[in-house]
Design a protein around this motif. Structure first.
Motif, PDB file in Angstrom:
ATOM      1  N   SER A   1       0.806  -1.217   0.000  1.00  0.00           N
ATOM      2  CA  SER A   1       0.000   0.000   0.000  1.00  0.00           C
ATOM      3  C   SER A   1       0.837   1.264   0.000  1.00  0.00           C
ATOM      4  CB  SER A   1      -0.948  -0.008   1.208  1.00  0.00           C
ATOM      5  OG  SER A   1      -0.214  -0.090   2.419  1.00  0.00           O
ATOM      6  N   TYR A   2       2.013   1.256   0.692  1.00  0.00           N
ATOM      7  CA  TYR A   2       2.754   2.505   0.827  1.00  0.00           C
ATOM      8  C   TYR A   2       3.369   2.981  -0.489  1.00  0.00           C
ATOM      9  CZ  TYR A   2       7.393   0.235   0.778  1.00  0.00           C
ATOM     10  OH  TYR A   2       8.526  -0.438   0.418  1.00  0.00           O
ATOM     11  N   LYS A   3       3.498   2.097  -1.480  1.00  0.00           N
ATOM     12  CA  LYS A   3       4.043   2.521  -2.775  1.00  0.00           C
ATOM     13  C   LYS A   3       2.986   3.206  -3.637  1.00  0.00           C
ATOM     14  CE  LYS A   3       7.807  -0.892  -2.904  1.00  0.00           C
ATOM     15  NZ  LYS A   3       9.004  -0.067  -3.060  1.00  0.00           N
ATOM     16  N   ARG A   4       1.724   3.109  -3.251  1.00  0.00           N
ATOM     17  CA  ARG A   4       0.608   3.875  -3.834  1.00  0.00           C
ATOM     18  C   ARG A   4       0.518   3.733  -5.355  1.00  0.00           C
ATOM     19  NH1 ARG A   4       0.642   9.669  -0.790  1.00  0.00           N
ATOM     20  NH2 ARG A   4       2.715   9.795  -1.712  1.00  0.00           N
ATOM     21  N   LEU A   5       0.298   2.496  -5.782  1.00  0.00           N
ATOM     22  CA  LEU A   5       0.136   2.207  -7.203  1.00  0.00           C
ATOM     23  C   LEU A   5      -0.937   3.074  -7.844  1.00  0.00           C
ATOM     24  CD1 LEU A   5       0.462   0.284  -9.740  1.00  0.00           C
ATOM     25  CD2 LEU A   5      -1.302  -1.142  -8.679  1.00  0.00           C
ATOM     26  N   THR A   6      -2.033   3.301  -7.136  1.00  0.00           N
ATOM     27  CA  THR A   6      -3.185   3.974  -7.735  1.00  0.00           C
ATOM     28  C   THR A   6      -3.259   5.466  -7.417  1.00  0.00           C
ATOM     29  OG1 THR A   6      -4.534   3.296  -5.839  1.00  0.00           O
ATOM     30  CG2 THR A   6      -4.562   1.862  -7.770  1.00  0.00           C
ATOM     31  N   LEU A   7      -2.189   6.050  -6.898  1.00  0.00           N
ATOM     32  CA  LEU A   7      -2.244   7.484  -6.607  1.00  0.00           C
ATOM     33  C   LEU A   7      -2.542   8.288  -7.865  1.00  0.00           C
ATOM     34  CD1 LEU A   7      -1.816   9.610  -4.339  1.00  0.00           C
ATOM     35  CD2 LEU A   7       0.554   9.803  -5.121  1.00  0.00           C
ATOM     36  N   MET A   8      -2.049   7.834  -8.979  1.00  0.00           N
ATOM     37  CA  MET A   8      -2.272   8.554 -10.240  1.00  0.00           C
ATOM     38  C   MET A   8      -3.741   8.536 -10.666  1.00  0.00           C
ATOM     39  SD  MET A   8      -0.540   5.760 -12.835  1.00  0.00           S
ATOM     40  CE  MET A   8       0.797   5.300 -11.748  1.00  0.00           C
TER      41      MET A   8
ATOM     42  N   ALA B   1     -10.477  11.995 -14.299  1.00  0.00           N
ATOM     43  CA  ALA B   1     -10.737  12.883 -15.430  1.00  0.00           C
ATOM     44  C   ALA B   1      -9.470  13.631 -15.834  1.00  0.00           C
ATOM     45  CB  ALA B   1     -11.851  13.868 -15.073  1.00  0.00           C
ATOM     46  N   ARG B   2      -8.714  14.086 -14.847  1.00  0.00           N
ATOM     47  CA  ARG B   2      -7.503  14.832 -15.177  1.00  0.00           C
ATOM     48  C   ARG B   2      -6.449  13.910 -15.796  1.00  0.00           C
ATOM     49  NH1 ARG B   2      -4.379  19.384 -11.493  1.00  0.00           N
ATOM     50  NH2 ARG B   2      -3.137  20.213 -13.230  1.00  0.00           N
ATOM     51  N   LEU B   3      -6.347  12.671 -15.290  1.00  0.00           N
ATOM     52  CA  LEU B   3      -5.408  11.728 -15.892  1.00  0.00           C
ATOM     53  C   LEU B   3      -5.807  11.418 -17.333  1.00  0.00           C
ATOM     54  CD1 LEU B   3      -2.977   9.892 -15.754  1.00  0.00           C
ATOM     55  CD2 LEU B   3      -4.417   8.140 -14.694  1.00  0.00           C
ATOM     56  N   LYS B   4      -7.111  11.235 -17.578  1.00  0.00           N
ATOM     57  CA  LYS B   4      -7.574  10.981 -18.946  1.00  0.00           C
ATOM     58  C   LYS B   4      -7.209  12.134 -19.870  1.00  0.00           C
ATOM     59  CE  LYS B   4     -11.462   7.746 -18.726  1.00  0.00           C
ATOM     60  NZ  LYS B   4     -12.889   7.538 -19.094  1.00  0.00           N
TER      61      LYS B   4
ATOM     62  N   LEU C   1      -4.707  14.118 -19.630  1.00  0.00           N
ATOM     63  CA  LEU C   1      -3.281  14.061 -19.932  1.00  0.00           C
ATOM     64  C   LEU C   1      -2.981  12.959 -20.953  1.00  0.00           C
ATOM     65  CD1 LEU C   1      -1.882  14.463 -16.300  1.00  0.00           C
ATOM     66  CD2 LEU C   1      -1.532  16.082 -18.181  1.00  0.00           C
ATOM     67  N   LEU C   2      -3.661  11.825 -20.815  1.00  0.00           N
ATOM     68  CA  LEU C   2      -3.426  10.717 -21.734  1.00  0.00           C
ATOM     69  C   LEU C   2      -3.898  11.042 -23.151  1.00  0.00           C
ATOM     70  CD1 LEU C   2      -4.634   7.787 -19.423  1.00  0.00           C
ATOM     71  CD2 LEU C   2      -2.266   8.202 -20.121  1.00  0.00           C
ATOM     72  N   LEU C   3      -4.976  11.782 -23.254  1.00  0.00           N
ATOM     73  CA  LEU C   3      -5.621  12.000 -24.554  1.00  0.00           C
ATOM     74  C   LEU C   3      -5.375  13.374 -25.138  1.00  0.00           C
ATOM     75  CD1 LEU C   3      -9.062  10.290 -23.745  1.00  0.00           C
ATOM     76  CD2 LEU C   3      -7.095   9.302 -24.939  1.00  0.00           C
ATOM     77  N   ASP C   4      -4.510  14.169 -24.523  1.00  0.00           N
ATOM     78  CA  ASP C   4      -4.232  15.496 -25.047  1.00  0.00           C
ATOM     79  C   ASP C   4      -3.836  15.375 -26.519  1.00  0.00           C
ATOM     80  OD1 ASP C   4      -2.475  17.848 -25.785  1.00  0.00           O
ATOM     81  OD2 ASP C   4      -3.084  18.467 -23.773  1.00  0.00           O
ATOM     82  N   PRO C   5      -4.522  16.115 -27.417  1.00  0.00           N
ATOM     83  CA  PRO C   5      -4.264  15.939 -28.857  1.00  0.00           C
ATOM     84  C   PRO C   5      -2.874  16.397 -29.294  1.00  0.00           C
ATOM     85  CG  PRO C   5      -5.768  17.771 -28.471  1.00  0.00           C
ATOM     86  CD  PRO C   5      -5.597  17.070 -27.154  1.00  0.00           C
TER      87      PRO C   5
ATOM     88  N   ALA D   1      -1.224  13.786  -5.356  1.00  0.00           N
ATOM     89  CA  ALA D   1      -1.637  13.432  -6.719  1.00  0.00           C
ATOM     90  C   ALA D   1      -1.800  14.699  -7.564  1.00  0.00           C
ATOM     91  CB  ALA D   1      -2.943  12.640  -6.690  1.00  0.00           C
ATOM     92  N   ALA D   2      -2.401  15.724  -6.978  1.00  0.00           N
ATOM     93  CA  ALA D   2      -2.555  16.987  -7.701  1.00  0.00           C
ATOM     94  C   ALA D   2      -1.200  17.559  -8.093  1.00  0.00           C
ATOM     95  CB  ALA D   2      -3.332  17.984  -6.847  1.00  0.00           C
ATOM     96  N   ALA D   3      -0.197  17.383  -7.216  1.00  0.00           N
ATOM     97  CA  ALA D   3       1.146  17.869  -7.520  1.00  0.00           C
ATOM     98  C   ALA D   3       1.745  17.120  -8.713  1.00  0.00           C
ATOM     99  CB  ALA D   3       2.040  17.720  -6.297  1.00  0.00           C
ATOM    100  N   ILE D   4       1.451  15.821  -8.819  1.00  0.00           N
ATOM    101  CA  ILE D   4       1.943  15.045  -9.967  1.00  0.00           C
ATOM    102  C   ILE D   4       1.331  15.557 -11.257  1.00  0.00           C
ATOM    103  CG2 ILE D   4       1.979  12.759 -11.043  1.00  0.00           C
ATOM    104  CD1 ILE D   4       2.039  11.553  -8.225  1.00  0.00           C
ATOM    105  N   TYR D   5       0.005  15.728 -11.257  1.00  0.00           N
ATOM    106  CA  TYR D   5      -0.663  16.236 -12.462  1.00  0.00           C
ATOM    107  C   TYR D   5      -0.091  17.599 -12.857  1.00  0.00           C
ATOM    108  CZ  TYR D   5      -4.258  12.811 -11.012  1.00  0.00           C
ATOM    109  OH  TYR D   5      -4.928  11.681 -10.610  1.00  0.00           O
ATOM    110  N   GLU D   6       0.121  18.445 -11.864  1.00  0.00           N
ATOM    111  CA  GLU D   6       0.593  19.801 -12.126  1.00  0.00           C
ATOM    112  C   GLU D   6       2.010  19.782 -12.715  1.00  0.00           C
ATOM    113  OE1 GLU D   6      -0.526  23.906 -11.980  1.00  0.00           O
ATOM    114  OE2 GLU D   6      -1.630  22.026 -11.709  1.00  0.00           O
ATOM    115  N   LEU D   7       2.882  18.952 -12.144  1.00  0.00           N
ATOM    116  CA  LEU D   7       4.237  18.863 -12.676  1.00  0.00           C
ATOM    117  C   LEU D   7       4.245  18.339 -14.111  1.00  0.00           C
ATOM    118  CD1 LEU D   7       6.211  17.477  -9.588  1.00  0.00           C
ATOM    119  CD2 LEU D   7       6.676  19.621 -10.786  1.00  0.00           C
TER     120      LEU D   7
END
Length: 849
Positions: free
Chosen positions: A507-514, A519-522, A524-528, A650-656
């Motif tokens: 749990s401490y490695k937080r696989l699903t933090l992303m 919606a924000r991850l999607k 980033l993945l689909l940015d044209p 997680a928000a910090a990851i998206y922002e970076l």
């Protein structure tokens, strides 16, 4: 029907091809490209179908093909060249041979798992990979190491996925005769059998298989032999399997049986018996108990005397940042298993004692048996000193005798061949394994940005091909039909920023933090214009349903047809898969819950390939992030609500990713080269690359731990262990009298009412030492910055000189400088002192004014 027994039948090698046998049995081929090329040329199609396993290739190649190769002059010349190269590697002196007689003649290195190659699946994760890289680097440096572990007949497990994304475990049976290992035999050709006593008069028997890792022998004990009952045959069934009773027997076999295997190996091969014993984590703690038993029986030492002798030559490494990660057995179970062993249970049990009197703690055993101990990064050293500080009551955290040596990775194993040939690991100082001190890969500065970028694109494209292959195989294994998997041919894009995340799934490695903001991850993945693609892998422990739920959550997200061409979870994470990820990923994501990552080496392997880290400042990244080799994810350390903390980070990851990573990757010059990105890549390769090398790590172990431990072991063994007896008696006498030691009075002179910087303070202390003499102690003046509660910080300690004696009262004096302004404080403390101590804190006693 099930086969009663599994074995591997090989074609007989023609005489001209006999040199292939020693080549395949020395695992140097796992990191030597030319040897791998040679085995691939035996039968290229078979090489692929056998998963790049030369042992299987030689086991399945046809006699007709071997006969053809025996008459192929070009192949025979290549075979001769590779054979000569291996012999030169084995015979030539290396760095270690320059150290002189102080260096130990032999070192035993114990670990519950070893990750050498996917062909020998005896590892579960980072601990095993680290151990494997330790052996490889020791071989490169010429360090006379002997590895000791267990041969698990089913390894850890092979991972699959169900249709709904749940982790499935498969345990393929391993035939040792089909692995690159040889059975240890005595002079008459009989298999060597190691025994370990068990309760109720039972005995655990084991064969010893030897894997040759370059210059280093790795001994693996195997209990699946006819001499054992079914229960004992299953002791080495699988890595980290079974209940407490099963695990205890595994660790007894590793520690006690491991020492006995080392003794047999050294006797048969003429190798010097080890002077230093290194326990890599607490699983191997019982090796010290066996060595104590040996000394009490062979030299008539008491338990305390044997303990003194054993501690001097023992090194213990902890990889555990949380108490929950420590092996703890019921005290009663340990008592039952060791009754009649040869070491008194009343002596053994205190070594593993902890706050819970019903438990026996293997980390505490390791620390009490090892005169020298270390964590695996600077931050982990701090965490370990806090975590285990209660074993040294009265000492501040900084004084707890646990040092740190930051892990490293074996460059030849993990670096893409194209980058090595480009010169990314070339230094004007010479071969890094022969350079004393820091190295810089300055050849990187001469590589053109376009050339380096083109190589990175080749490696990313190779990863994309591998992802497509594995995604297709996974879809079919989860129940899809051939007509339904056409979409896998176009997953991932070789020109899209590729982010990797691969590790075990606690749990401490937080696989699903992303996934905190899907919606924000999607987006980033689909940015044209500036998309990312995510490749994810990892295994959860078979008993960890929480970890399996995290994998299932990730798999379900990645199954979405809208985004499945941009994100993939790949089951079956192993060394073979990992190489593609490290070679091809542009960014390596690591988001553990700080400070629970002891070190974490996956990001190091990515860095050696020009990957940039996007990581929480934990483990090694906390000390080596420099602002130019990647990005540090801000942590919400003060936030107590775990969900809110996850949201913030997680928000910090998206922002970076959105504001810094993506713009730098997609901003290119007229030639299509992202020049600012490549500058970061070159800086990472040149400056960070040398730091993360396992050769640097092993050299640190040698200089900081192995050489001093060998010196202690030799000193204690002098005169038939006379020194060990004397030290044990001194220790017993000192501890018996320590309760009466007291700092009776401290007097300070030399400054007026307004002390100024640059002046000095004269201290004189009266110390009572009933039953002891001044030579038994060191009296120190400790001074530094003082806080509002009179706590000392940034402490400097200097010894005070003995001035006078009156009966049991003694006076000591020192002068301390006033070197900084602000609040200043001092105290006087008394510590044990003896040439046999590695540190004044070793005995865990201190008296302070």
């Amino acid at each position: 029907m099930r086969a009663l027994r599994r074995l591997t039948v090989r074609a007989a090698l023609p005489e001209a091809l006999l040199p292939l046998a020693p080549l395949v049995m020395n695992l140097r081929w796992s990191w030597h490209p030319e040897t791998r090329d040679l085995f691939e040329s035996v039968d290229p199609d078979l090489w692929v179908s056998c998963g790049n396993d030369p042992v299987r290739v030689l086991g399945e190649v046809s006699a007709e093909r071997l006969a053809a190769l025996a008459g192929d002059r070009k192949f025979l010349r290549r075979l001769s060249d590779v054979t000569d190269d291996l012999q030169d590697y084995l015979d030539a002196p290396h760095w270690y041979q320059s150290l002189g007689p102080d260096a130990p003649a032999s070192i035993a290195y114990f670990s519950a798992e070893f990750g050498i190659t996917e062909v020998l699946p005896q590892y579960s994760g980072g601990l095993g990979i680290l151990a494997g890289d330790h052996l490889k680097a020791a071989s490169d440096l010429g360090v006379p190491l002997i590895g000791v572990g267990l041969l698990y007949r089913a390894g850890y497990f092979s991972q699959g996925l169900s249709a709904d994304g749940w982790q499935l475990e498969h345990y393929p049976a391993l035939d040792p005769h089909g692995l690159p290992v040889k059975l240890m035999r005595d002079a008459e050709g009989n298999a060597v059998v190691i025994t370990v006593p068990l309760p109720e008069g039972r005995t655990l028997h084991a064969h010893v298989w030897r894997a040759q890792v370059g210059r280093v022998a790795l001994l693996l004990l195997d209990s699946d032999i006819e001499e054992n009952t079914p229960a004992e045959r299953g002791v080495t069934d699988r890595l980290y399997g079974g209940g407490e009773d099963h695990r205890l027997r595994q660790e007894m076999l590793l520690g006690i049986g491991g020492v006995r295997a080392v003794r047999a190996h050294c006797a048969l091969t003429g190798t010097p018996q080890p002077e230093v014993f290194h326990a890599n984590e607490g699983h191997a703690g019982f090796q010290g108990i066996e060595r104590i038993r040996e000394l009490t029986e062979s030299h008539g030492l008491s338990f305390a005397e044997a303990l003194q002798a054993v501690r001097g030559g023992t090194v213990f490494t902890t990889h555990t940042p949380v108490p929950a990660g420590i092996d703890r057995f019921p005290r009663a179970l340990v008592e039952r298993y060791f009754a009649g062993f040869g070491v008194g249970v009343h002596d053994l049990l205190p070594l593993g004692a902890e706050e819970d009197p019903t438990k026996f703690n293997m980390a505490h055993l390791g620390l009490r048996l090892g005169q020298r101990a270390n964590g695996v990064s600077e931050l982990h050293g701090h965490v370990s000193r806090d975590m285990f500080g209660h074993l040294w009551p009265g000492f501040d955290s900084d004084d707890v005798p646990i040092s740190s040596i930051t892990n490293g990775v074996h460059a030849a194993t993990w670096t893409a061949r194209e980058l090595v040939e480009l010169g990314t690991q070339t230094s004007s100082q010479g071969d890094p394994v022969d350079v004393a001190g820091p190295v810089r890969f300055d050849q990187v500065d001469r590589i053109g940005a376009g050339e380096l970028w083109a190589t990175r694109r080749v490696l990313r494209a190779r990863l994309v091909d591998e992802v497509r292959r594995r995604v297709r195989e996974t879809a079919l294994s989860r129940g899809a039909s051939e007509v339904e998997v056409g979409w896998t041919d176009s997953v991932f894009d070789p020109d899209v920023l590729t982010v990797g995340f691969a590790r075990r799934v606690p749990s401490y490695k937080r696989l699903t933090l992303m996934l905190k903001d899907p919606a924000r991850l999607k987006a980033l993945l689909l940015d044209p214009e500036r998309p990312i693609q995510l490749v994810i892998a990892g295994k959860s422990h078979p008993a960890d349903d929480g970890g399996k739920q995290l994998i299932q959550q990730m798999v379900k997200f990645a199954d979405d047809p809208e985004i499945r061409h941009r994100i993939a979870f790949l089951p079956g994470y192993d060394i073979g898969m990992a190489r593609y990820l490290y070679w091809g990923c542009d960014v390596w994501l690591n988001n553990p819950l700080r400070p629970l990552e002891a070190c974490g080496t996956s990001g190091m392997k990515s860095a050696l390939n020009g990957g940039l880290n996007l990581s929480i400042k934990d483990g090694w990244w906390d000390e080596w992030f420099d602002g130019q080799n990647g990005w540090a994810i801000p942590t919400a350390d003060g936030v107590e609500d775990p969900d809110r903390r996850d949201d913030v980070e997680a928000a910090a990851i998206y922002e970076l990713l959105d504001r810094q990573v993506l713009p730098r990757f997609y901003e290119t010059d007229r030639d299509g080269v992202p020049t600012r990105w490549v500058e970061m890549v070159k800086h990472t390769l040149a400056a960070l690359g040398p730091k993360v090398l396992a050769s640097r790590m092993v050299a640190d172990y040698v200089q900081q731990l192995y050489v001093p431990a060998a010196g202690s072991a030799r000193a204690l063994a002098e005169g038939g262990y006379r020194v060990a007896r004397e030290q044990a008696a001194w220790r017993s006498h000192l501890l018996a009298n320590w309760g009466s030691v007291r700092v009776a009075h401290v007097e300070a002179t030399g400054v007026g009412d307004t002390p100024e910087i640059g002046s000095t303070l004269d201290l004189r202390a009266e110390v009572e030492l009933p039953g002891l003499v001044p030579g038994d102690v060191e009296v120190q003046a400790a001074y530094g910055r003082v806080d509002d509660t009179d706590g000392l910080h940034e402490v400097t300690a200097v010894p005070m000189a003995h001035e006078a004696t009156e009966g049991s009262r003694h006076w000591f004096a020192a002068t301390i400088p006033l070197e900084r302004t602000g609040a200043f404080g001092y105290t006087v403390r008394v510590l044990p002192s003896s040439p046999g101590l590695a540190t004044p804190a070793e005995l865990g006693v201190v008296t302070t004014a």
